[in-house]
Scaffold this motif. Structure first.
Motif, mmCIF file in Angstrom:
data_model
loop_
_atom_site.group_PDB
_atom_site.id
_atom_site.type_symbol
_atom_site.label_atom_id
_atom_site.label_comp_id
_atom_site.label_asym_id
_atom_site.label_seq_id
_atom_site.Cartn_x
_atom_site.Cartn_y
_atom_site.Cartn_z
ATOM 1 N N UNK A 30 -1.615 15.563 -7.002
ATOM 2 C CA UNK A 30 -2.841 16.115 -7.593
ATOM 3 C C UNK A 30 -3.939 15.061 -7.646
ATOM 4 N N UNK A 31 -3.558 13.827 -7.957
ATOM 5 C CA UNK A 31 -4.530 12.741 -7.995
ATOM 6 C C UNK A 31 -5.097 12.449 -6.615
ATOM 7 N N UNK A 32 -4.245 12.446 -5.610
ATOM 8 C CA UNK A 32 -4.697 12.194 -4.241
ATOM 9 C C UNK A 32 -5.652 13.303 -3.801
ATOM 10 N N UNK A 33 -5.280 14.552 -4.053
ATOM 11 C CA UNK A 33 -6.125 15.690 -3.676
ATOM 12 C C UNK A 33 -7.465 15.622 -4.394
ATOM 13 N N UNK A 42 0.833 -1.204 0.000
ATOM 14 C CA UNK A 42 0.000 0.000 0.000
ATOM 15 C C UNK A 42 0.865 1.250 0.000
ATOM 16 N N UNK A 43 1.930 1.250 0.803
ATOM 17 C CA UNK A 43 2.836 2.399 0.849
ATOM 18 C C UNK A 43 3.526 2.590 -0.493
ATOM 19 N N UNK A 44 3.920 1.507 -1.119
ATOM 20 C CA UNK A 44 4.564 1.584 -2.425
ATOM 21 C C UNK A 44 3.575 2.098 -3.460
ATOM 22 N N UNK A 45 2.336 1.619 -3.414
ATOM 23 C CA UNK A 45 1.313 2.056 -4.356
ATOM 24 C C UNK A 45 1.023 3.545 -4.203
#
Length: 122
Positions: free
Chosen positions: A29-32, A19-22
């Motif tokens: 910008x995608x996360x936001x 999960x951390x690597x992903x």
């Protein structure tokens, strides 16, 4: 179940590492945008904009979600670029107007959901 079995059940280092690597590969910008869309969707449902006739209007919860969305969009806009920021501002404005319309006693201009971050929405 023993204590050790309980601990083992919840510890999955390979999953956490994956999960951390992903997430490390996902641009900010995608996360936001993803977080903003989740806030926007939840606020829309709480404002009564859901297609589900059984959904409950919950303006207290909607206000919290809209405030969070307005703060995020306002703070992140300079980093998002015009195209992304404009789309999020449009969605934010839509739920702010829906909130105002759904309110039995609308807030004064500039005092509505998220308006301390965005200014008055008409």
């Amino acid at each position: 179940m023993s204590d050790n079995a309980h601990i083992h059940e919840f510890s999955a280092p390979d999953d956490a590492e994956n999960a951390a690597r992903d997430i490390a590969d996902v641009p900010a910008i995608e996360v936001i945008n993803t977080v903003a869309v989740h806030l926007l969707s939840a606020a829309a449902v709480k404002c009564g904009l859901a297609d589900d006739p059984d959904s409950q209007l919950d303006l207290d919860e909607a206000r919290k979600l809209i405030n969070a969305l307005a703060g995020l969009v306002t703070a992140a806009a300079p980093d998002l670029g015009d195209q992304h920021a404009r789309a999020l501002r449009d969605g934010l404005r839509s739920v702010q107007l829906a909130f105002r319309e759904a309110s039995p006693f609308p807030d004064a201009p500039g005092k509505g959901a998220g308006e301390k971050y965005t200014g008055a929405v008409n």
